[in-house]
Design a protein around this motif. Structure first.
Motif, short mmCIF file in Angstrom:
data_model
loop_
_atom_site.label_atom_id
_atom_site.label_comp_id
_atom_site.label_asym_id
_atom_site.label_seq_id
_atom_site.Cartn_x
_atom_site.Cartn_y
_atom_site.Cartn_z
N CYS A 33 4.61 -2.93 -4.61
CA CYS A 33 5.62 -2.36 -3.72
C CYS A 33 6.73 -3.34 -3.37
O CYS A 33 7.84 -2.95 -3.07
N GLU A 34 6.40 -4.65 -3.41
CA GLU A 34 7.42 -5.62 -3.02
C GLU A 34 8.28 -6.10 -4.18
O GLU A 34 9.18 -6.91 -4.00
N ILE A 35 7.97 -5.60 -5.39
CA ILE A 35 8.74 -6.03 -6.56
C ILE A 35 9.87 -5.03 -6.79
O ILE A 35 9.70 -4.00 -7.43
N GLU A 36 11.02 -5.37 -6.21
CA GLU A 36 12.16 -4.44 -6.15
C GLU A 36 12.60 -3.92 -7.51
O GLU A 36 12.79 -2.71 -7.68
N VAL A 72 11.95 6.27 -5.25
CA VAL A 72 10.62 5.95 -4.77
C VAL A 72 10.75 5.15 -3.47
O VAL A 72 11.41 4.11 -3.43
N LYS A 73 10.15 5.68 -2.41
CA LYS A 73 10.20 4.98 -1.12
C LYS A 73 9.01 4.02 -1.06
O LYS A 73 7.95 4.30 -1.62
N THR A 74 9.24 2.90 -0.39
CA THR A 74 8.09 2.03 -0.14
C THR A 74 8.36 1.21 1.12
O THR A 74 9.31 1.49 1.86
N ASN A 75 7.54 0.21 1.34
CA ASN A 75 7.58 -0.49 2.61
C ASN A 75 6.93 -1.84 2.34
O ASN A 75 6.00 -1.92 1.54
N SER A 76 7.40 -2.89 3.00
CA SER A 76 6.86 -4.22 2.70
C SER A 76 5.36 -4.30 3.03
O SER A 76 4.66 -5.16 2.52
N MET A 77 4.88 -3.41 3.89
CA MET A 77 3.45 -3.43 4.23
C MET A 77 2.63 -2.49 3.35
O MET A 77 1.43 -2.34 3.55
N ALA A 78 3.30 -1.85 2.36
CA ALA A 78 2.62 -0.81 1.59
C ALA A 78 1.46 -1.34 0.75
O ALA A 78 0.57 -0.60 0.37
N LEU A 108 2.47 4.40 7.80
CA LEU A 108 3.65 3.63 7.40
C LEU A 108 4.88 4.48 7.13
O LEU A 108 6.01 4.03 7.24
N PHE A 109 4.64 5.73 6.73
CA PHE A 109 5.75 6.51 6.21
C PHE A 109 5.87 7.90 6.81
O PHE A 109 6.93 8.29 7.28
N GLY A 110 4.81 8.65 6.77
CA GLY A 110 4.89 10.01 7.32
C GLY A 110 3.72 10.85 6.83
O GLY A 110 2.94 10.41 6.00
N LYS A 111 3.64 12.05 7.37
CA LYS A 111 2.47 12.88 7.11
C LYS A 111 2.53 13.67 5.82
O LYS A 111 1.53 14.26 5.41
N ASN A 112 3.71 13.77 5.22
CA ASN A 112 3.85 14.53 3.98
C ASN A 112 4.49 13.66 2.90
O ASN A 112 5.61 13.19 3.08
N ALA A 113 3.75 13.44 1.82
CA ALA A 113 4.27 12.59 0.76
C ALA A 113 3.40 12.71 -0.48
O ALA A 113 2.26 13.16 -0.41
N THR A 114 4.01 12.33 -1.61
CA THR A 114 3.21 12.12 -2.81
C THR A 114 3.07 10.61 -2.95
O THR A 114 4.07 9.90 -3.06
N VAL A 115 1.84 10.12 -2.88
CA VAL A 115 1.61 8.67 -2.88
C VAL A 115 1.26 8.23 -4.29
O VAL A 115 0.41 8.83 -4.95
N ILE A 116 1.96 7.18 -4.76
CA ILE A 116 1.58 6.54 -6.02
C ILE A 116 0.95 5.21 -5.64
O ILE A 116 1.59 4.37 -5.02
N ASP A 117 -0.32 5.04 -5.98
CA ASP A 117 -0.96 3.76 -5.71
C ASP A 117 -1.29 3.11 -7.04
O ASP A 117 -2.15 3.58 -7.78
#
Lengths: 251, 386
Positions: free
Chosen positions: A213-216, A230-236, A88-97
């Motif tokens: 992720c969809e709660i702006e 913080v980057k996100t995506n509607s499919m996140a 969804l985003f790229g190969k390098n990131a810090t992901v917060i789930d």
């Protein structure tokens, strides 16, 4: 050929269907009390949608991953969120789930999970906390996050969800504005994420996955707290099931 | 299939509790100990039996929490719970107890436990790095020797100390050889079996019989290596487990690792290799030699504890380790804080994957532990995800 990712979390189950390299469907349903029943419901829905499971590859992830008898493989949600973020985003990131009962920070380097950390066995800082607190205030999570933007920057000091609930009730009793209480609740989550993120080591860019992720307004307040957009995506919210489907391609 | 001798090793659990009772009935003196800072040699030189005391099970924790705070490390709560419930035969039959001022939790718990039985507390220095600490620790050795001479109305001679040192060195050597078998790739012995052999050895009443048993286990394992029989296959990721001590009942992380397909080959903890690395010098004055050996233990209660990093580095190399797992008990401040240093060292200096798992003895987080362990093993897989 279909590649299917099934992510059965504590609150919601997410399903992703790929037809060869094309992502054709994403959907979510509540997990309910039994992940076995959820897995059955998913099977029925897949078959109704014309997916032939016998000629598909299925990877299951999440807490309910062992309850999917038709899965070819199970993989943890950490690895799947890493794979999903890469897509969804790229190969390098810090992901917060931020999940229903866990919050995880995942360091992704060159499309591979290099390191991760999870909250301890406690609902503090998880989606469950937000859900319970919004119930106490009598609003939905989206409404809570929107109200928080307008509130004063107060703190809910109790880490424990049960104690935090009493604290919220005391604040209501003391006549504190609901917007400010909502802000305190969101601050409690963003504060926990901040501590976990910085103990772990945060590297930009930061990408948020999971149901929030969809709660702006929440994404806005989280960015403010951690001091980086913080980057996100509607499919996140489907990052786990997308990752699982991508791993299915490698079986 | 496991080595056949492992069945005998496992049977020690029942055998030892009977033997400790018999020894007591025959009038033998028994010294109960908790820690690898405890100089067993001095107890043996007093013609007493030294045994480890129970502290690895969740069972007595509820009872312990009637007197101890809930947010205390499970090892301390379990040890105390066993003591007050009379459920540990080794505690029950101990004539005297030996304790050390390791961490604050243990130190304060010992004040309560000391009311149950005669207890001697050895004061540990806070650092192992200077001459003053060694002199201080030597005097503590002499005090403990005096305590036992007084309690048991006996005289501990240098000659008896030397005999005890030689016996304990032989036991350390045989355990060391057992551990080193798993430097072989693939590992011939499962980590769970290695842990059991080491843990059960602590309760041995008859040291000679214990040494002989481990000799036979080594012979069988060596024979299996020659035949190409291993506990894991070549591809199983090789894990070094460091951190807090474990035993049967507090081994859920070890089990989770091996159930998920990892081969736990090395144990850098005090129920593993930590106490076996350094032998007691057999040529020096016995008290000096004992003080030097025990003070060299790289425990997190010492500041600083760089010896632990050095040991991890050597073990990672020798055991051809793919990843390091640091197990820390909840509310164990020393190991939990030190984990940050260990993480930096393992990731940056050794370039290896690292994970800290903080938990307790209960089963309440089995699911979470499983996710952490499996995800960690997935990260060891060198292939890119997508």
């Amino acid at each position: 050929m279909n590649y299917i990712g099934i992510d059965i979390g504590s609150t919601a189950a997410k399903v992703t269907v790929f037809n060869d390299n094309a992502l054709v469907d994403n959907y979510a349903l509540p997990t309910g009390w039994s992940s076995v029943e959820t897995a059955k419901a998913i099977r029925t829905r897949l078959e109704k949608g014309g997916v032939d499971l016998s000629s598909s590859k299925v990877v299951a992830t999440g807490y309910g991953r062992i309850s999917v008898p038709y899965a070819d493989k199970t993989v943890t949600e950490i690895t799947c969120h890493g794979a999903g973020t890469t897509y969804l985003f790229g190969k390098n990131a810090t992901v917060i789930d931020i999940g229903g009962q866990d919050t995880k920070i995942i360091t992704l380097v060159d499309g591979k999970v290099a390191d991760f950390v999870m909250n301890d066995k406690c609902a503090a800082g998880t989606g469950k906390f937000l859900e319970l607190m919004s119930n106490t205030l009598g609003v939905g999570i989206e409404e809570l996050a929107r109200m928080a933007l307008e509130g004063e920057n107060i703190a809910i000091t109790s880490m424990c969800t049960v104690f935090a609930e009493s604290e919220v009730i005391s604040l209501i009793g003391a006549g504190t504005k609901r917007e400010s209480i909502a802000r305190g609740i969101v601050n409690s989550i963003t504060g926990r994420v901040y501590a976990l993120l910085h103990k772990h080591g945060a590297k930009d860019p930061v990408f948020l996955t999971g149901g929030l992720c969809e709660i702006e307004p929440f994404v806005h307040l989280l960015s403010e707290k951690i001091g980086t957009p913080v980057k996100t995506n509607s499919m996140a919210r489907y990052a786990g099931s997308i990752g699982a489907a991508l791993i299915a391609m490698k079986i | 299939m496991r080595p056949i001798v492992m069945e005998e090793v496992e049977a020690l659990r029942g055998v030892n509790s009977v033997k400790v009772k018999e020894a007591h009935e025959q009038g033998r003196k028994i010294v109960g100990m908790y820690c690898i800072f405890s100089p067993s040699e001095i107890a043996l030189a007093a013609d007493a039996i030294s045994v480890s005391l129970c502290g690895t099970s969740q069972d007595p924790i509820e009872e312990a929490e009637k007197e101890l705070p809930r947010n205390l490390c499970p090892l301390i709560k379990s040890s105390y719970g066993f003591a007050i419930t009379d459920k540990c035969p080794y505690f029950y039959f101990s004539d005297v107890l030996l304790a050390e001022t390791t961490c604050d939790g243990k130190k304060k718990m010992y004040e309560l436990m000391g009311k149950l039985k005669p207890m001697h507390v050895m004061n540990l220095p806070q650092t192992a790095n200077d001459e003053d600490s060694l002199e201080f620790w030597k005097r503590e050795m002499v005090k403990f020797k005096g305590f036992l001479e007084n309690q048991f109305n006996t005289k501990i001679t240098d000659e008896k100390l030397r005999d005890a040192i030689r016996l304990m060195n032989r036991e350390r050597n045989v355990m060391k050889r057992l551990h080193k078998l798993n430097a072989h790739k693939p590992a011939p012995l499962a980590g769970t079996d290695m842990m059991k052999a080491q843990w059960l050895k602590g309760f041995n009443v008859d040291k000679e019989a214990g040494i002989e048993l481990i000799e036979r286990l080594i012979a069988e394992v060596e024979d299996r290596v020659e035949k190409g029989i291993y506990a894991f296959d070549e591809k199983a990721p090789r894990i070094l487990l460091t951190g807090t001590p474990i035993g049967v009942g507090s081994d859920k992380v070890l089990k989770a690792l091996e159930e998920a397909g990892a081969s736990v080959v090395a144990f850098e903890n005090c129920t593993g290799y930590k106490g076996l690395d350094v032998m007691v010098d057999e040529d020096k004055d016995p008290i000096t030699a004992l003080a030097e050996k025990y003070l060299s233990t790289p425990c997190s209660c010492m500041t600083n504890n760089n010896g632990r990093l050095d040991l991890i580095r050597r073990m990672v190399d020798e055991y051809k380790v793919d990843g390091v797992v640091d197990l820390t008990w909840q509310a164990c401040h020393t190991y939990n804080i030190e984990s940050y240093t260990v993480k930096k060292f393992v990731q940056e200096e050794l370039g290896l994957p690292f994970i800290q798992i903080e938990t307790d003895y209960s089963d309440s987080d089995t699911g979470q532990v499983k996710v952490r362990v499996e995800a960690f093993l997935e990260t060891l897989d060198s292939r890119s995800l997508v």
